[in-house]
Write an enzyme that holds these catalytic residues in place. Structure first.
Site, PDB file in Angstrom:
ATOM      1  N   ASP A  55       0.820  -1.201   0.000  1.00 33.62           N
ATOM      2  CA  ASP A  55       0.000   0.000   0.000  1.00 33.62           C
ATOM      3  C   ASP A  55       0.861   1.260   0.000  1.00 33.62           C
ATOM      4  OD1 ASP A  55      -2.624   1.378   0.461  1.00 33.62           O
ATOM      5  OD2 ASP A  55      -1.655   1.951   2.336  1.00 33.62           O
ATOM      6  N   GLU A 101       1.091  -0.495  -5.134  1.00 32.42           N
ATOM      7  CA  GLU A 101       0.169   0.600  -5.405  1.00 32.42           C
ATOM      8  C   GLU A 101       1.029   1.857  -5.511  1.00 32.42           C
ATOM      9  OE1 GLU A 101      -3.479   3.229  -3.553  1.00 32.42           O
ATOM     10  OE2 GLU A 101      -1.885   2.422  -2.323  1.00 32.42           O
TER      11      GLU A 101
END
Length: 728
Positions: A404, A457
């Site tokens: 993330d 990401e």
């Protein structure tokens, strides 16, 4: 010799070296046994084998410190402590003395921890049920180099920090103790007399289980066994394999009785067969590491090594992973090494110093999320995070980690105004320490767990995210297997939101992505981030009336599944959910009974099956050879056409009409002469479309789009066609 100073320090829980006082010690004249037992009335030493009383420990006046000299003894006897408690209801306890046991950490562990190169520090830090010197108990170890004293407190010692102060291994800053009688299921924390002189209580950073919020204690649990990588998973995770990911928030996918979370075992029996039936290859779970706040969806974790207790135990989570694998589904976890919340029981100022986080808020405080940023320049912190990645992959058999907020890690000025960030040593904006960490993490995963994958990401143009680093990890790429294609996502969704009459002016939003489609190994993400916080659901983003919205969504899915790159769809997208995702409620499952929503769900299933069945759609996803334009410049009619190729040359043709107007008599060039047929038509009536047939048939030797053969098609409105050569 036991001094008043030692006794006072023990009573205040401020003794820096309790093992030098407590337990058995050879001294001139015999062996002295010293113990500290708050709330004890009397303490006796008992010989283990015979049960004979060796003597009663004398209380030091006004304290709970007891001691006994065994005169003339030349060796430490094998003894137990018999404790009579002040509370008569508590009775008498026969206890092992934790201060008679040897050190916990071995020399190699000390060396690697001090060096910051221990690949698996979770094997020696944290709480580990163990048998030491024939006695069952739990070994505890915690890194807190600047603390003045650390104790284990828990349900087994009335949460009293005086009962079990720990030994400091100065070589690596780790405090340790073996406590007999403590076992699986016992609650515990670490109480620290920290560098600032304050007493704080912290959860274990390496805990394998934790209490359910709002409680914050760690739970003694065994280290899961190391699992070999299944051969079928190694093959399924290959870059040339189909990768279609169903992204799920476990707490809101479905509720039991309309309100209760499903547990891991219930999810194994419901979510797994559902995703398998829809043809997905992998499940991606929003973070399951323990976290204090439901509304963070797991993206502010504090217990990185503990599967959240919201849905059950670590063993229950393993059951879920095994069920997915047995059904042919991979499991990818969202993993959050970028930041952590500042809750008092967590990592923030762990030992009274900025141990895990950068000290300067210009480096260490994330302004978007009010969280703290890991100090990637500290070897112990990098080691903590790298080992956590390995832990999930090795101990639960996870297929991969989606990392993330990588962009926030890469740049020191991420979401910061001028003057609110600190340049790197070269004066630049890149976070060199975070870059080194990511390279090392991916290197360790690649060498220790071949077959597992990592996905970033990452929303910027940082070069080489999914390219290998140099052998010394000092240059080259970051080493991820995949990067989320955020540019494709933004361009495509913006295009889909346009009214059909305006799309001819924005054809580049469909075509520009192919300028860079093969610079990285991309995943096409329609993720949870796109259907919350006022952004509308995917269906809600589409332009037009209700019919057009559904047709646009179906065309978008057809375009996405045919486009180069692996696929990711957040739960609810397959239902054409009309409202935004709400984490407090389950998906609107009643939509499954409505024909248009049924049609979208069936289309997603069929797209997945076609995607998996035809190598042309997945085998060369990351290679230029797998794609070629046929028509990209027909902006006036908002039509695009391209071909996809397998390694053996087998080809498919994709034609999309992004206007609500049928296009009869549309001639399209094809690379192979002969018969052509539809395998996907998103306008098919079974999907809720108008059932306008493309009339695919035999090609003609008429040049179109620089190809010697062509077909004349009827392009359905707002539809994507996928065609293959052949009669059958």
């Amino acid at each position: 010799m036991l001094t008043d100073h030692d006794v006072g320090a023990l009573m205040r829980a401020q003794h820096a070296d309790p093992f030098s006082i407590l337990g058995p010690h050879l001294q001139e004249g015999g062996v002295r046994i010293c113990a500290l037992f708050p709330a004890a009335r009397e303490v006796c030493a008992i010989e283990r084998e015979t049960g004979a009383r060796l003597g009663t420990l004398a209380r030091h006046e006004g304290t709970d410190v007891f001691s006994l000299l065994l005169p003339g003894a030349l060796v430490v006897p094998d003894y137990l402590l018999e404790v009579c408690w002040d509370d008569s209801a508590a009775g008498v306890s026969l206890l092992e003395d934790p201060y008679r046991f040897p050190v916990v950490l071995q020399e190699m562990d000390l060396w690697l921890l001090a060096e910051g190169t221990h690949l698996r520090p979770y094997e020696c830090l944290g709480a580990h049920p163990a048998r030491v010197c024939g006695i069952d108990g739990t070994s505890f170890a915690v890194w807190a180099p600047n603390a003045q004293r650390v104790s284990v407190v828990g349900s087994f010692n009335a949460w009293d920090g005086r009962r079990h102060p720990m030994r400091l291994r100065r070589e690596c800053g780790v405090w340790e103790i073996f406590i007999p009688h403590v076992g699986k299921g016992d609650l515990y924390k670490f109480e620290l007399w920290n560098a600032k002189g304050a007493i704080t209580t912290k959860a274990d950073p390496f805990a394998f289980a934790a209490q359910l919020r709002p409680d914050t204690a760690s739970v003694v649990a065994g280290l899961p066994p190391r699992l070999p990588m299944r051969a079928d998973r190694v093959q399924a995770n290959g870059l040339n394999q189909p990768l279609s990911i169903y992204e799920v928030h476990l707490g809101s996918w479905r509720k039991a009785d309309g309100w209760r979370w499903l547990n891991y075992r219930e999810l194994a029996d419901t979510l797994v067969p559902y995703a398998r039936e829809l043809g997905f290859t992998h499940l991606e779970l929003l973070p399951v590491s323990e976290h204090p706040f439901d509304g963070s969806w797991g993206y502010q974790p504090l217990g990185l090594f503990a599967p959240t207790s919201r849905f059950g135990s670590p063993e229950d989570f393993q059951y879920f992973v095994d069920a997915a694998h047995n059904a042919g589904l991979g499991v990818i976890l969202d993993w959050v090494p970028a930041h952590f919340p500042s809750d008092a029981h967590g990592l923030a100022e762990f030992d009274g110093t900025h141990l895990y986080e950068y000290a300067d808020p210009k480096e260490g405080f994330h302004q978007d999320w009010n969280t703290l940023i890991y100090n990637f320049g500290r070897t112990e912190v990098r080691n903590f995070l790298v080992s956590n990645a390995l832990y999930w992959l090795e101990r639960f058999g996870i297929d991969g980690l989606r990392v993330d907020a990588v962009a926030s890690m890469l740049y020191r000025d991420y979401s910061r105004a001028a003057g609110q960030w600190i340049p790197n040593k070269h004066g630049g904006r890149e976070n060199l320490e975070a870059i080194e960490f990511l390279r090392r993490m991916n290197h360790v995963v690649g060498t220790e767990r071949p077959g597992a994958i990592t996905l970033a990401e990452e929303s910027t143009a940082f070069p080489g995210v999914s390219r290998p680093p140099s052998p010394d990890l000092q240059s080259g790429g970051l080493g991820f297997h995949y990067k989320w294609n955020m540019g494709w996502m933004h361009d495509t969704l913006e295009y889909a939101a346009l009214d059909g009459v305006h799309r001819k002016h924005h054809q580049n939003q469909l075509t520009f992505g192919l300028m860079y489609a093969f610079t990285e190994n991309f995943v096409l993400p329609l993720s949870h981030d796109e259907v919350v916080h006022g952004k509308a659901s995917l269906l809600g983003k589409m332009s037009g009336d209700e019919w057009q919205k559904f047709a646009n969504l179906r065309a978008l899915y057809g375009f996405m599944w045919a486009y180069p790159g692996k696929k990711l769809l957040f739960m609810g997208g397959e239902l054409a959910q009309p409202t935004e995702w709400a984490d407090a409620t389950e998906l609107p499952w009643a939509l499954e009974q409505l024909p248009r929503h049924q049609g979208v769900q069936r289309l997603v299933r069929d797209l997945n099956r076609v995607y998996r069945a035809f190598p042309a759609l997945h085998e060369q996803d990351i290679q230029q050879e797998g794609f070629a334009w046929i028509a990209h410049d027909d902006a006036a009619q908002s039509v695009v056409a391209f071909q996809r190729r397998a390694k053996d040359g087998r080809v498919m043709v994709v034609v999309c009409n992004f206007t609500p107007v049928p296009r009869p008599g549309y001639r399209i060039g094809v690379p192979v002469a002969g018969a052509w047929r539809e395998v996907i038509n998103t306008d098919n009536g079974v999907y809720g479309g108008s059932s306008l047939s493309s009339c695919a048939g035999r090609s003609e030797p008429v040049v179109a789009h620089h190809l010697g053969q062509s077909l004349v098609l009827t392009l359905p409105p707002l539809a994507c066609l996928v065609l293959i050569p052949g009669e059958e």
